[in-house]
Design a protein around this motif. Structure first.
Motif, PDB file in Angstrom:
ATOM      1  N   UNK A  37     -64.456 -29.528  13.202  1.00 25.29           N
ATOM      2  CA  UNK A  37     -63.266 -30.166  12.637  1.00 25.29           C
ATOM      3  C   UNK A  37     -62.759 -29.388  11.428  1.00 25.29           C
ATOM      4  N   UNK A  87     -61.829 -30.292  23.265  1.00 24.34           N
ATOM      5  CA  UNK A  87     -63.137 -30.147  22.622  1.00 24.34           C
ATOM      6  C   UNK A  87     -63.817 -31.499  22.411  1.00 24.34           C
ATOM      7  N   UNK A  88     -63.233 -32.569  22.935  1.00 25.28           N
ATOM      8  CA  UNK A  88     -63.857 -33.879  22.833  1.00 25.28           C
ATOM      9  C   UNK A  88     -63.426 -34.690  21.636  1.00 25.28           C
ATOM     10  N   UNK A  89     -62.663 -34.110  20.726  1.00 26.16           N
ATOM     11  CA  UNK A  89     -62.248 -34.859  19.536  1.00 26.16           C
ATOM     12  C   UNK A  89     -61.298 -35.985  19.953  1.00 26.16           C
ATOM     13  N   UNK A  90     -61.554 -37.187  19.467  1.00 23.46           N
ATOM     14  CA  UNK A  90     -60.823 -38.347  19.984  1.00 23.46           C
ATOM     15  C   UNK A  90     -59.511 -38.616  19.246  1.00 23.46           C
ATOM     16  N   UNK A  91     -58.712 -37.620  19.053  1.00 21.24           N
ATOM     17  CA  UNK A  91     -57.390 -37.835  18.453  1.00 21.24           C
ATOM     18  C   UNK A  91     -56.490 -36.658  18.827  1.00 21.24           C
ATOM     19  N   UNK A 143     -57.482 -37.484  23.815  1.00 23.98           N
ATOM     20  CA  UNK A 143     -58.723 -36.735  23.658  1.00 23.98           C
ATOM     21  C   UNK A 143     -58.443 -35.252  23.837  1.00 23.98           C
ATOM     22  N   UNK A 183     -65.172 -26.457  18.215  1.00 19.84           N
ATOM     23  CA  UNK A 183     -65.687 -27.823  18.109  1.00 19.84           C
ATOM     24  C   UNK A 183     -65.928 -28.233  16.664  1.00 19.84           C
TER      25      UNK A 183
END
Lengths: 602, 481
Positions: A310, A383-387, A380, A308
């Motif tokens: 970046x 891990x929830x990252x929006x890209x 998405x 999670x």
């Protein structure tokens, strides 16, 4: 490769000589001696080594099409846009307002290579008839060049629509225009002709290898292996049948390619890597799951236990998804690449992609469209990252400008992204890889009624899709799950992965295209066939952007559904999002299928 | 190499054949009979009817020799004799002023008139003038794009005065004493080693030794940290407070800048007062909007009826105001400390620090945060530095996102100045999936200073299960005045 350079210089000399003789004839005759450095046809084709040189020579010529191929297949589609630096010709291509004199819209370069193929095919027949090469040698080379010609014709058909189908060598290319000898045939008929011809080719596997790679055309030179240098015949046959709508046949050919160890690939097998049960066996062309402990894979990934974070995103030239576009031809590279041609500053032709894409040492003529960027940013990750991580690796922002980077990783420094050496424009022409084959297989399977299987290939892999009620844990008894063995070939997959009883089935590692990208599965809504097909089309934009698949994908699916708006709306979205005032007019124009095709101006 | 050499040989042969076979291809075309090009700029101006006065000023100022030289090209904007009739004698009689004045009409390089877009052209005297299609500064072209051997020249119907720039204006002003004194008070000495004289090298450290008193340059906090209105190349609008309004606004701000010394308070208050009063762009009084936005994002209310005088400067406009009624809420916006930009940690737990990118499902907006879990440290803290908190009360808020676990929920607290400070805030439970700001309470800062804020985790140690965690999207400090 040296051979290619030699040929180009020879061609240049011919031009010089021609110019010289013109000038001389207008004034005074200075030379009356024939040049001594040229071979006549009878001198050219004497033995198998000459045949090999001819095959390599055709591929050398093919590399000259790289720029036009990418411009036509990507800039005409919705993921690529021109920059302020682009000339009028590129702008015409991007906005579908092509004038007859546009050099990118001229099919002559394709026909030049096609004519070379015809010439080699004819001479190979003469050679085998004269016993200058063995029948097996003939079969392999003839099938290779025959397939390459079919692939070229498929390209010409996709972009020019109704075209002359010429299979005899011509003295001059201009003879193609002779409609009395070579009638113009429509695209449907072209596909039929191509399938008929290609199906009858005597040899469908890659060139054979012995215990080592140095056998015939499978060899190493100039630092490159030729394993993935030649067109893949299974892939082409799959594509032709997919265009035709022969879904079972298409899936059959793709399946053969996806199981390379069983079908004659990489038989050098130096350390049993490729034998059944060997390390490559479960990985090669199978979209395997990530190597989470060390990230030595071709997946979107993060450092383990920091998934999670970046800052732990895997973004380098040796690990993860990005590395497939730059790594040496190692075992991981072989897991993905089906067809790739190298550009190197040591031999011609020069890599055209640096100039096309780079704003550092190039002209920066094209860039990702806003539509393409929006595609990636609407995904998405698990891990929830929006890209979509593939977007971050496909294009990057240099000096405030979005730059398509897939082709530049061999040219730019891996961390500073400055050119390591402005003159060393190394790189590759990316022609086909496993992810593309999987998406095409899914497309065929979906249309052949195997929607769940297609969903699995697209999303989370076979084992996850066909898991039992207890899930995919290896502690569960997987005997009756994680497989489609109740199906017949080519849809019978075994992906069982369990410890009690122990399973390590052929496909146990397969994790789907979106699985390797760490994306959540694409939801299915409404008509599942159409929904899955839409998702496959979108996935191609995310995974294969700028690899020359986009325009054919749009056209093929639009023709299949008889829905011209698929093409028209895609181009409208690109143009309107990038601020083109006449986007709606272009959309209306593209609602008529005949406007998808370029003017056939020789 | 073999090929290349042969190509050259063939190429040469080819050229030889063409040249020898054809007729003479070129005529001599390198002579000119353009009389304009036989004179230089000075001669052209001198010989022109109606610009004799400027030609004499070129002689007097010494620029004539420059314009008579042929090594570089120049552009000259030449005022007519009629325009120069009104030139004040103070300029004519002062060599330095005259040189500055004449230099305001000459630029390096050639600038042709007629371009529609505004060009801001650097002049030889260091000033810049704006040229548009019809003229330059406030003058109009009566003739343009005349050329000579070493450049172009234009004739203009007014001379271009060499004005002060905004910064020179305030330093030379006589009727805004308070503002002038304050801005000059912000001067400080700065040591620039490139300008200093080196006398030796320290044998122990190898560091250079400089001669005392050299390398000292005077800088100004307003110009350096605020807006550089001494820069000629850019245009500014500068609002200057007259003495009365200065006192009003200064007294409004000074309570929030309490320090140990009156000088420090004066520096801080003065800077804070003036930093928003200069904005980029040249606005004449008639063109001023009712609100300017400073480069620090502060809205500046402009009541045009309170402008007592306006002055054109070489780099914009100065407006003297009898009132600028700042709204304190704009002047002291909330301070936001982003979770992903910490200034320190209790201990190195890099392996447990997750810098995340998230979507707020309620708004669809993306945000970044810092989540730390299972770090095995009782009372672990993440430190944030709030720079320049004012002597005032602040209401503290945070956004702390737990989108990872419904149970167990964790607690964390905010501490001021020290992670052990018992007098600030208590532990707060971070609920599951709350993306909104949580009010933490109020604290008071006695003196203006930098303040460390600590987000402190539960006072137990755990390496699994997430029961001891910290998450910070951002901390927000809202002035309560």
């Amino acid at each position: 490769m040296k051979m290619i350079a030699f040929k180009k210089k020879t061609v240049r000399n011919i031009w010089l000589m021609a110019a010289f003789s013109l000038a001389a004839s207008s004034c005074k005759k200075l030379l009356d001696k024939q040049p001594e450095t040229f071979l006549t046809t009878t001198q050219m084709y004497r033995n198998v080594y000459d045949a090999d040189a001819a095959v390599i020579g055709v591929y050398g010529k093919l590399m000259g099409l790289a720029k036009q191929y990418i411009v036509l297949n990507e800039l005409r589609a919705d993921l690529m846009q021109v920059t302020d630096n682009a000339d009028a010709d590129l702008r015409e291509i991007s906005s579908h307002t092509v004038s007859a004199t546009n050099p990118y819209a001229n099919p002559r370069p394709f026909y030049a290579v096609i004519n070379d193929c015809n010439d080699v095919l004819k001479n190979l027949k003469i050679m085998v008839a004269a016993n200058k090469i063995k029948q097996a040698e003939f079969d392999q080379r003839y099938s290779d060049i025959g397939c390459l010609r079919s692939w070229l014709y498929l390209q010409v058909g996709i972009h020019w629509g109704n075209i002359p189908y010429v299979t005899d060598p011509l003295e001059t290319i201009d003879a193609v225009k002779d409609a009395s000898k070579f009638p113009i045939i429509p695209f449907n008929q072209l596909i039929d002709s191509l399938i008929n011809f290609t199906n009858t080719l005597p040899y469908q596997q890659p060139y054979p290898m012995g215990a080592s790679i140095n056998t015939g055309l499978m060899t190493n030179f100039d630092g490159y292996s030729t394993r993935r240098f030649f067109i893949d015949k299974f892939a082409l046959l799959g594509d032709l049948n997919l265009w035709k709508g022969n879904y079972t046949a298409a899936a059959t050919y793709y399946r053969k390619l996806m199981e390379p160890v069983n079908n004659g690939y990489d038989t050098d097998n130096a350390n049993s890597l490729y034998s059944i049960g060997g390390l490559q066996y479960y990985d090669q062309f199978k979209q395997p799951f990530a190597s989470v402990t060390d990230n030595n894979d071709l997946c979107i990934g993060y450092i383990r236990f920091k998934e999670s974070d970046i800052n732990s995103f895997i973004d380098n030239n040796t690990q993860g998804w990005r590395s497939m576009f730059v790594r040496s031809q190692d075992a991981n590279w072989q897991k993905q690449w089906v067809w790739e041609l190298p550009f190197n500053n040591n031999f011609a032709p020069e890599n055209p992609f640096i100039n096309l894409f780079s704003n550092r040492g190039g002209s920066y003529l094209v860039k990702p469209s806003k539509q393409a960027i929006d595609n990636w940013n609407s995904q998405t990750q698990t891990n929830g990252f929006p890209f979509d991580g593939r977007g971050s690796l496909t294009y990057r922002t240099f000096d405030g400008q979005p730059v398509i980077c897939k082709y530049l990783y061999s040219y730019l420094d891996g961390t500073t992204f400055l050119p390591a050496n402005l003159l060393q424009k190394n790189g590759n022409w990316f022609l086909n890889r496993a992810a593309n084959v999987h998406l095409k297989f899914a497309e065929a399977a979906n249309r052949d009624g195997r929607r769940k299987l297609a969903y699995g290939f697209l999303n989370i892999g076979i084992s996850g899709t066909f898991a039992g009620p207890l899930g995919t844990a290896t502690t569960n008894d997987q005997t009756n799950y994680e497989n489609t063995l109740y199906e017949s070939f080519p849809y019978n997959f075994d992906a069982r992965y369990g410890d009690a009883p122990r399973f390590r089935a052929d496909w146990y590692k397969n994790t789907g295209i979106r699985g390797t990208a760490r994306l959540n599965a694409a939801p299915v809504s409404g008509d599942s066939t159409l929904s899955i097909e839409n998702s496959i089309l979108t996935e191609g934009a995310l995974e294969l952007a700028y690899e020359g698949e986009r325009w054919p994908d749009l056209v093929r699916i639009a023709i299949r559904r008889n829905d011209n708006s698929i093409v028209a709306n895609a181009i409208f979205n690109k143009l309107s999002k990038d601020g083109f005032a006449n986007a709606a007019a272009i959309q209306a124009k593209l609602m008529d299928r005949k406007n998808w095709y370029l003017p056939f101006q020789f | 190499m073999f090929f290349r050499k042969r190509n050259i040989v063939i190429g040469l042969l080819f050229t030889a054949v063409v040249i020898s076979a054809c007729k003479k291809a070129f005529n001599d075309a390198n002579s000119t009979n353009d009389s304009n090009l036989t004179v230089n700029l000075y001669q052209a101006i001198q010989q022109n009817n109606g610009t004799a006065i400027f030609a004499s000023l070129l002689i007097k100022s010494g620029y004539a020799t420059l314009l008579a030289s042929g090594t570089k090209s120049y552009t000259v904007w030449v005022p007519t004799d009629a325009a120069l009739a009104s030139l004040p004698s103070t300029i004519l009689n002062d060599t330095a002023l005259l040189r500055k004045f004449v230099g305001n009409h000459i630029a390096n390089g050639t600038y042709n008139a007629g371009s529609v877009t505004l060009q801001r052209i650097p002049m030889l005297n260091g000033k810049y003038n704006n040229m548009i299609a019809g003229g330059i500064d406030s003058a109009n072209f009566t003739a343009s794009n005349k050329y000579a051997s070493n450049g172009v020249w234009h004739i203009i119907d007014k001379y271009i005065p060499a004005r002060d720039n905004c910064w020179e204006w305030i330093n030379n002003s006589t009727n805004t004493a308070n503002s002038k004194a304050l801005l000059q008070f912000l001067n400080y000495n700065f040591f620039d080693s490139t300008l200093a004289t080196q006398t030796g090298v320290d044998p122990n450290t190898g560091a250079p030794i400089y001669k005392a008193g050299t390398g000292i340059v005077v800088k100004n906090k307003f110009l350096v940290d605020g807006v550089n209105i001494n820069d000629e190349s850019t245009e500014y609008t500068f609002l200057v407070l007259d003495d009365g309004s200065f006192t009003t606004e200064y007294n409004k701000l000074s309570p929030w800048f309490k320090t140990g010394s009156t000088d420090s308070t004066k520096t801080l208050t003065g800077f804070w007062l003036y930093k928003d009063l200069a904005v980029k762009g040249s606005y004449a009084a008639s063109a001023l909007p009712d609100t300017l936005l400073s480069q620090f994002g502060v809205k500046v209310p402009v009541d045009k009826s309170k402008i007592t005088a306006s002055y054109k400067t070489s780099n914009g406009w100065v407006h003297v105001m009898s009132q600028v009624n700042f709204n304190l809420n704009y002047k002291f916006p909330p301070i936001i400390l982003e979770g992903e930009n910490p200034s320190g940690f209790a201990a190195d737990r890099t392996a447990n620090a997750l810098y995340r990118i998230r979507i707020n499902p309620n708004t669809g907006a993306t945000f970044k945060d810092l989540l730390m879990q299972n770090y095995g440290y009782a009372g672990y803290w993440i430190r944030y530095l709030a720079k320049g908190l004012n002597s005032m009360r602040y209401n503290a808020y945070w956004v702390s996102v737990n989108d990872v676990q419904t149970t167990p929920l964790w607690t964390q607290k905010l501490c001021i100045d020290s992670a052990n400070n018992p007098t600030t805030f208590t532990y707060v439970t971070v609920p599951y999936q709350n993306y909104n700001e949580v009010s933490l309470g109020q604290f008071t800062i006695a003196n203006y200073r930098n303040v460390n804020l600590f987000v402190v985790g539960a006072n137990t140690s755990s390496t699994s299960g997430g029961s001891v965690s910290i998450d910070v999207d951002y901390i927000k400090l809202v002035p309560a005045f």
